[in-house]
Design an enzyme around this catalytic site. Structure first.
Site, PDB file in Angstrom:
ATOM      1  N   TYR A 134      -2.004   0.241   9.930  1.00 38.23           N
ATOM      2  CA  TYR A 134      -2.259  -0.192   8.762  1.00 38.23           C
ATOM      3  C   TYR A 134      -0.778  -0.164   7.938  1.00 38.23           C
ATOM      4  O   TYR A 134      -0.394  -1.373   7.395  1.00 38.23           O
ATOM      5  CB  TYR A 134      -3.461   0.525   8.179  1.00 38.23           C
ATOM      6  N   SER A 159       0.693  -1.322  -0.043  1.00 30.37           N
ATOM      7  CA  SER A 159      -0.070  -0.063  -0.020  1.00 30.37           C
ATOM      8  C   SER A 159       0.804   1.266   0.120  1.00 30.37           C
ATOM      9  O   SER A 159       2.016   1.382   0.491  1.00 30.37           O
ATOM     10  CB  SER A 159      -0.665   0.121   1.411  1.00 30.37           C
TER      11      SER A 159
HETATM   12  N1  LIG Z   1      -8.442  -0.270  -1.999  1.00 35.78           N
HETATM   13  C1  LIG Z   1      -7.417   0.500  -1.942  1.00 35.78           C
HETATM   14  O1  LIG Z   1      -7.617   1.574  -2.232  1.00 35.78           O
HETATM   15  C2  LIG Z   1      -6.159  -0.257  -1.578  1.00 35.78           C
HETATM   16  C3  LIG Z   1      -5.271   0.525  -1.561  1.00 35.78           C
HETATM   17  C4  LIG Z   1      -3.672   0.086  -1.265  1.00 35.78           C
HETATM   18  C5  LIG Z   1      -3.593  -1.336  -0.814  1.00 35.78           C
HETATM   19  N2  LIG Z   1      -4.721  -1.947  -0.863  1.00 35.78           N
HETATM   20  C6  LIG Z   1      -4.533  -3.327  -0.608  1.00 35.78           C
HETATM   21  O2  LIG Z   1      -5.416  -4.139  -1.733  1.00 35.78           O
HETATM   22  C7  LIG Z   1      -5.686  -5.380  -1.171  1.00 35.78           C
HETATM   23  C8  LIG Z   1      -7.148  -5.640  -1.478  1.00 35.78           C
HETATM   24  O3  LIG Z   1      -7.887  -4.400  -1.116  1.00 35.78           O
HETATM   25  P1  LIG Z   1      -9.554  -4.090  -1.372  1.00 35.78           P
HETATM   26  O4  LIG Z   1      -9.530  -2.734  -1.505  1.00 35.78           O
HETATM   27  O5  LIG Z   1      -9.886  -5.336  -2.355  1.00 35.78           O
HETATM   28  O6  LIG Z   1     -10.101  -4.771   0.203  1.00 35.78           O
HETATM   29  P2  LIG Z   1     -11.050  -5.563   0.572  1.00 35.78           P
HETATM   30  O7  LIG Z   1     -11.471  -5.455   1.844  1.00 35.78           O
HETATM   31  O8  LIG Z   1     -12.515  -5.232  -0.193  1.00 35.78           O
HETATM   32  O9  LIG Z   1     -10.745  -6.963   0.175  1.00 35.78           O
HETATM   33  C9  LIG Z   1      -9.877  -7.746   1.047  1.00 35.78           C
HETATM   34  C10 LIG Z   1     -10.662  -9.117   1.288  1.00 35.78           C
HETATM   35  O10 LIG Z   1      -9.632  -9.922   2.150  1.00 35.78           O
HETATM   36  C11 LIG Z   1     -10.377 -10.602   3.056  1.00 35.78           C
HETATM   37  N3  LIG Z   1     -10.000 -11.085   4.047  1.00 35.78           N
HETATM   38  C12 LIG Z   1      -9.385 -10.183   5.160  1.00 35.78           C
HETATM   39  N4  LIG Z   1      -8.735 -10.859   6.039  1.00 35.78           N
HETATM   40  C13 LIG Z   1      -8.718 -12.257   5.770  1.00 35.78           C
HETATM   41  C14 LIG Z   1      -8.045 -13.545   6.335  1.00 35.78           C
HETATM   42  N5  LIG Z   1      -7.447 -13.389   7.315  1.00 35.78           N
HETATM   43  N6  LIG Z   1      -8.272 -14.377   5.692  1.00 35.78           N
HETATM   44  C15 LIG Z   1      -9.046 -14.399   4.316  1.00 35.78           C
HETATM   45  N7  LIG Z   1      -9.657 -13.498   3.929  1.00 35.78           N
HETATM   46  C16 LIG Z   1      -9.310 -12.162   4.535  1.00 35.78           C
HETATM   47  C17 LIG Z   1     -11.783  -9.837   3.260  1.00 35.78           C
HETATM   48  O11 LIG Z   1     -13.064 -10.534   3.616  1.00 35.78           O
HETATM   49  C18 LIG Z   1     -11.877  -9.223   1.892  1.00 35.78           C
HETATM   50  O12 LIG Z   1     -12.977  -9.695   1.150  1.00 35.78           O
HETATM   51  C19 LIG Z   1      -5.388  -5.273   0.092  1.00 35.78           C
HETATM   52  O13 LIG Z   1      -4.221  -6.164   0.575  1.00 35.78           O
HETATM   53  C20 LIG Z   1      -5.161  -4.076   0.527  1.00 35.78           C
HETATM   54  O14 LIG Z   1      -4.476  -3.876   1.752  1.00 35.78           O
HETATM   55  C21 LIG Z   1      -5.986  -1.362  -1.379  1.00 35.78           C
END
Ligand SMILES: NC(=O)c1ccc[n+]([C@@H]2O[C@H](COP(=O)([O-])OP(=O)(O)OC[C@H]3O[C@@H](n4cnc5c(N)ncnc54)[C@H](O)[C@@H]3O)[C@@H](O)[C@H]2O)c1
Length: 324
Positions: A154, A129
Site C-alpha cells: 500500500y 498517505s
Molecule cells: N482514511 C485514511 O485514514 C487514509 C489515510 C491515508 C490516505 N488515505 C487515502 O485517502 C483516499 C480516500 O480514502 P478513504 O478512507 O475515503 O477510502 P475509501 O475506501 O472509503 O474510499 C475510496 C473509494 O475509492 C473507490 N475506488 C477504489 N478503486 C477504484 C477504482 N479503480 N475506480 C473507481 N473508484 C475506485 C472505492 O469504491 C471507495 O469508495 C484514498 O486515496 C486513501 O488511500 C486515506
C-alpha cells in the site's frame, strides 16, 4: 466551480463532496463502488449526496482501459480534479496485491492522462498517505524526508502514485498537489479501520485483537480537519515552478492505541475484551506528521482532538446502526 471528485462514495470523498456542495460548487463524482467493505455504507453516503441537484455521479472503474475515452466527453470542462479513489488498507495489500496496482498505480496514470487531455486544466489534488514514510525513524515525518523505504505494498503504491504525478507535472506542466493523510477517522468512517472495528466489537461484546501488544501510536486526524485542509487548494493559483507539491495533513499529535480503546469504552459505555498480539506484517509502530508547510501554505490547523472526534464517531455509529 466545476470539480471532479473520484472516490466520492468513499469515506473522505463523501465528506469532501458534502462540504464542496455546501460551498456551492458543482460536483461530478465517480467511484466503482467496489466491495472492499460494506457496499451499503457507500450507497448510503451516495444517496445523501444525490439529494443535492449540484451533485452528479457515474459508477466507473478508473483502472479500466477505456476510462479516459468514456469520461472525457463528460468532464472536458472540469479544470480541477480531486482524486481520492484508491484501494486503501495496509493488511489487504498482503492478500490482494494486484488491486493496489490497478487502483493506485494504473488509475493514477488514467487520472493524469485525463488531466493532460483537458484544455487549460488547472489543478490535480490527490490523496497520498502517511504510509509512504514506512519505517522512517525520525519524527515528526516531514515531506522533505526520504521516502524510499516502504514496508507495505500500500505504502509503495502510494509513493509510486506521487512519482508518477511528479513525472507528468514535469513533462506536461500539470499543477499537482499530493496530500499525505494520517489515520483519518470520524462519522461515516471505514469499517476496516481501528475506530470502527473496535466500536463494532465493543457493542457486539466480542474480543478484538490489539497488535504489537497495543504499543502503537497514530497521528489520528478527524475527517473534518482533513476536509478543511483540502478546501484552500480549490481556490489555488497556478504555480509557476515546482508544479508538484506535497503536504502532510495530520493532527500533529500521535496518540497511543490504548487511548483510542479507552475513549471508545467511555463513549460506548462498554468494557473492551482485548487479545494482545504481536506486530502485524506491513504495520508501522508510530506516525506523526510535521505540518509546518501545510500550516503556512494551506492555513491548515486541526481543530478536533481525539476525545471530541471519537465522541462524534460513536454517536454516528449508534445512530447509523440503530443502537440505543
Ligand atoms: N482514511 C485514511 O485514514 C487514509 C489515510 C491515508 C490516505 N488515505 C487515502 O485517502 C483516499 C480516500 O480514502 P478513504 O478512507 O475515503 O477510502 P475509501 O475506501 O472509503 O474510499 C475510496 C473509494 O475509492 C473507490 N475506488 C477504489 N478503486 C477504484 C477504482 N479503480 N475506480 C473507481 N473508484 C475506485 C472505492 O469504491 C471507495 O469508495 C484514498 O486515496 C486513501 O488511500 C486515506
Amino acid at each position: 466551480m466545476k470539480i471532479l471528485v473520484t472516490g466520492a462514495a468513499g469515506f473522505i470523498g463523501f465528506h469532501l463532496c458534502e462540504r464542496l456542495l455546501k460551498d456551492n460548487h458543482q460536483i461530478f463524482g465517480i467511484d466503482n463502488i467496489n466491495n472492499y467493505y460494506d457496499v451499503k455504507l457507500k450507497k448510503d453516503r451516495l444517496n445523501i449526496l444525490l439529494k443535492n441537484k449540484k451533485f452528479k455521479f457515474k459508477k466507473i472503474d478508473i483502472s479500466s482501459e477505456n476510462f479516459v475515452k468514456k469520461i472525457y466527453p463528460l468532464t472536458k470542462n472540469f479544470k480541477i480534479i480531486i482524486h481520492l479513489a484508491a484501494q486503501a488498507g495496509v493488511r489487504y495489500s498482503i492478500t490482494h496485491p494486484y488491486k493496489y496496482i490497478e487502483s493506485n498505480v494504473k488509475s493514477q496514470v488514467s487520472i493524469l492522462e485525463l488531466a493532460k487531455k483537458i484544455k487549460n486544466f488547472e489543478h490535480l489534488i490527490y490523496a497520498s498517505s502517511s504510509s509512504v514514510y514506512g519505517s522512517n525513524k525520525k519524527t515528526p515525518f516531514s515531506t522533505n524526508d526520504r521516502v524510499d523505504d516502504p514496508i507495505s505494498l500500500y505504502g509503495a503504491s502510494k509513493r509510486s502514485g506521487e512519482l508518477i504525478a511528479k513525472s507528468y507535472s514535469k513533462m506536461f506542466k500539470i499543477n499537482c498537489t499530493a496530500l499525505r493523510f494520517f489515520s483519518v477517522y470520524g462519522p461515516w468512517g471505514r469499517p476496516d479501520m481501528a475506530a470502527y472495528i473496535f466500536t463494532k466489537n465493543l457493542f457486539e461484546k466480542k474480543t478484538f485483537d490489539l497488535f504489537n501488544f497495543g504499543r502503537m501510536e497514530r497521528d489520528f486526524t478527524f475527517v473534518e480537519d482533513i476536509v478543511n485542509g483540502i478546501i484552500p487548494l480549490v481556490k489555488f493559483k497556478k504555480r509557476k515552478k515546482d508544479l508538484h507539491k506535497i503536504y502532510n495533513l495530520g493532527n500533529n499529535k500521535p496518540e497511543p492505541l490504548m487511548k483510542l480503546v479507552n475513549l471508545l469504552e467511555k463513549f460506548s459505555g462498554k468494557k473492551a475484551k482485548i487479545k494482545k498480539k504481536g506486530m502485524q506484517l506491513g504495520d508501522v509502530r508510530h506516525t506523526y506528521a510535521n505540518i509546518k508547510d501545510s500550516k503556512k501554505d494551506l492555513k491548515f490547523k486541526p481543530q478536533t482532538n481525539l476525545e471530541e472526534g471519537l465522541e462524534k464517531f460513536v454517536n454516528w455509529y449508534k445512530e447509523y446502526h440503530k443502537i440505543n
